[in-house]
Design a protein around this motif. Sequence first.
Motif, PDB file in Angstrom:
ATOM      1  N   ALA A 164       1.100 -50.908  52.283  1.00  0.00           N
ATOM      2  CA  ALA A 164       1.132 -51.677  51.042  1.00  0.00           C
ATOM      3  C   ALA A 164       1.908 -50.939  49.957  1.00  0.00           C
ATOM      4  N   LEU A 165       1.667 -49.639  49.818  1.00  0.00           N
ATOM      5  CA  LEU A 165       2.405 -48.860  48.820  1.00  0.00           C
ATOM      6  C   LEU A 165       3.894 -48.811  49.150  1.00  0.00           C
ATOM      7  N   ALA A 166       4.223 -48.698  50.438  1.00  0.00           N
ATOM      8  CA  ALA A 166       5.636 -48.687  50.831  1.00  0.00           C
ATOM      9  C   ALA A 166       6.301 -50.022  50.495  1.00  0.00           C
ATOM     10  N   ALA A 167       5.590 -51.124  50.730  1.00  0.00           N
ATOM     11  CA  ALA A 167       6.150 -52.443  50.413  1.00  0.00           C
ATOM     12  C   ALA A 167       6.353 -52.611  48.915  1.00  0.00           C
ATOM     13  N   VAL A 168       5.378 -52.169  48.124  1.00  0.00           N
ATOM     14  CA  VAL A 168       5.513 -52.275  46.665  1.00  0.00           C
ATOM     15  C   VAL A 168       6.666 -51.409  46.168  1.00  0.00           C
ATOM     16  N   SER A 169       6.791 -50.205  46.709  1.00  0.00           N
ATOM     17  CA  SER A 169       7.886 -49.325  46.297  1.00  0.00           C
ATOM     18  C   SER A 169       9.239 -49.928  46.645  1.00  0.00           C
ATOM     19  N   GLY A 170       9.367 -50.468  47.862  1.00  0.00           N
ATOM     20  CA  GLY A 170      10.627 -51.095  48.251  1.00  0.00           C
ATOM     21  C   GLY A 170      10.969 -52.292  47.390  1.00  0.00           C
ATOM     22  N   PHE A 171       9.958 -53.116  47.098  1.00  0.00           N
ATOM     23  CA  PHE A 171      10.177 -54.281  46.232  1.00  0.00           C
ATOM     24  C   PHE A 171      10.655 -53.852  44.853  1.00  0.00           C
ATOM     25  N   TYR A 172      10.008 -52.838  44.282  1.00  0.00           N
ATOM     26  CA  TYR A 172      10.345 -52.425  42.914  1.00  0.00           C
ATOM     27  C   TYR A 172      11.736 -51.807  42.850  1.00  0.00           C
ATOM     28  N   VAL A 173      12.035 -50.928  43.796  1.00  0.00           N
ATOM     29  CA  VAL A 173      13.351 -50.274  43.795  1.00  0.00           C
ATOM     30  C   VAL A 173      14.453 -51.305  43.986  1.00  0.00           C
ATOM     31  N   LEU A 174      14.249 -52.235  44.922  1.00  0.00           N
ATOM     32  CA  LEU A 174      15.268 -53.243  45.175  1.00  0.00           C
ATOM     33  C   LEU A 174      15.457 -54.158  43.965  1.00  0.00           C
ATOM     34  N   ALA A 175      14.346 -54.555  43.317  1.00  0.00           N
ATOM     35  CA  ALA A 175      14.459 -55.423  42.149  1.00  0.00           C
ATOM     36  C   ALA A 175      15.141 -54.705  40.989  1.00  0.00           C
ATOM     37  N   ARG A 176      14.964 -53.382  40.910  1.00  0.00           N
ATOM     38  CA  ARG A 176      15.619 -52.612  39.849  1.00  0.00           C
ATOM     39  C   ARG A 176      17.108 -52.417  40.106  1.00  0.00           C
ATOM     40  N   LEU A 177      17.511 -52.376  41.388  1.00  0.00           N
ATOM     41  CA  LEU A 177      18.897 -52.054  41.726  1.00  0.00           C
ATOM     42  C   LEU A 177      19.761 -53.277  42.012  1.00  0.00           C
ATOM     43  N   LEU A 178      19.186 -54.465  41.978  1.00  0.00           N
ATOM     44  CA  LEU A 178      19.935 -55.653  42.377  1.00  0.00           C
ATOM     45  C   LEU A 178      21.184 -55.873  41.532  1.00  0.00           C
ATOM     46  N   GLY A 179      21.070 -55.680  40.220  1.00  0.00           N
ATOM     47  CA  GLY A 179      22.238 -55.882  39.362  1.00  0.00           C
ATOM     48  C   GLY A 179      23.371 -54.948  39.716  1.00  0.00           C
ATOM     49  N   SER A 180      23.053 -53.678  39.952  1.00  0.00           N
ATOM     50  CA  SER A 180      24.086 -52.703  40.320  1.00  0.00           C
ATOM     51  C   SER A 180      24.674 -53.028  41.692  1.00  0.00           C
TER      52      SER A 180
END
Length: 259
Positions: A164-180
Amino acid sequence: MLISTLAPARTIARYTVLEALRSRLLWLFVLAACGAAGLAGFLQQLALTESGAVQAALLAATLRLASVFLLATFIVTSMAREAADKGLELLLALPMPRAAYLLGKLLGHAALAAVPAALFGALMALFAAPAQAALWALSLLAELWIVAAFSLLCAASLQQTLPALAAVSGFYVLARLLGSLQLLAHSPQAGRSWAQQAMAGGIDVLALLLPRLDDFTRTEWLLYGTGDLAALAGMAAQTAIYVGLLAACALCDFYRRNI
């Protein structure tokens, strides 16, 4: 039906906040604020120019990551512990709908998210204009609500802490980097082979599905005073949409499971 759902939901939300108090989560937020302020003050001494702006930027970035990490970790670990201790089964044995349990958890976590948003926003008001610090704090609150809803979904669906923590971390990092990632995929320097075009198309699809967290809690609001109500309205719309969708997904999975 609505009253039978809201009454136990408020009780579960209250006990969720009490659990956070007993777990010393609020003290962790205070320690994170003190540690981030100390680190930013130390790094400020290393900056040759614009030391105040460097300190504010480092402090804002550190507080943002700390609030997301602490809140997501508490949500996942508390729900995993509740499931392991059979507390979830005991609650569901009571005469209340399952929606009341998830709604109560979501309301409790939303209330907890207001603590770091208010605390860190007040701290940033010492380094930036109060209006921009308030906008930054409201944006942080909206970001934490989205993270809390996704953490609730992962904790309820995966039922184990590490995945669960890995999924949340992946979701957050990806959502933060999408614009770049979109800028890189569509830059003139990017190639136009079929593989690169497919990758660019995949990134565009992800940008449609995931929230644009890179537009939330922007540091330049604090440094240059560029935040406005239009940005806040856009974030509020995204928050309402994604929190609603994530809560609906968690509810569907919760009713589907045989507990």
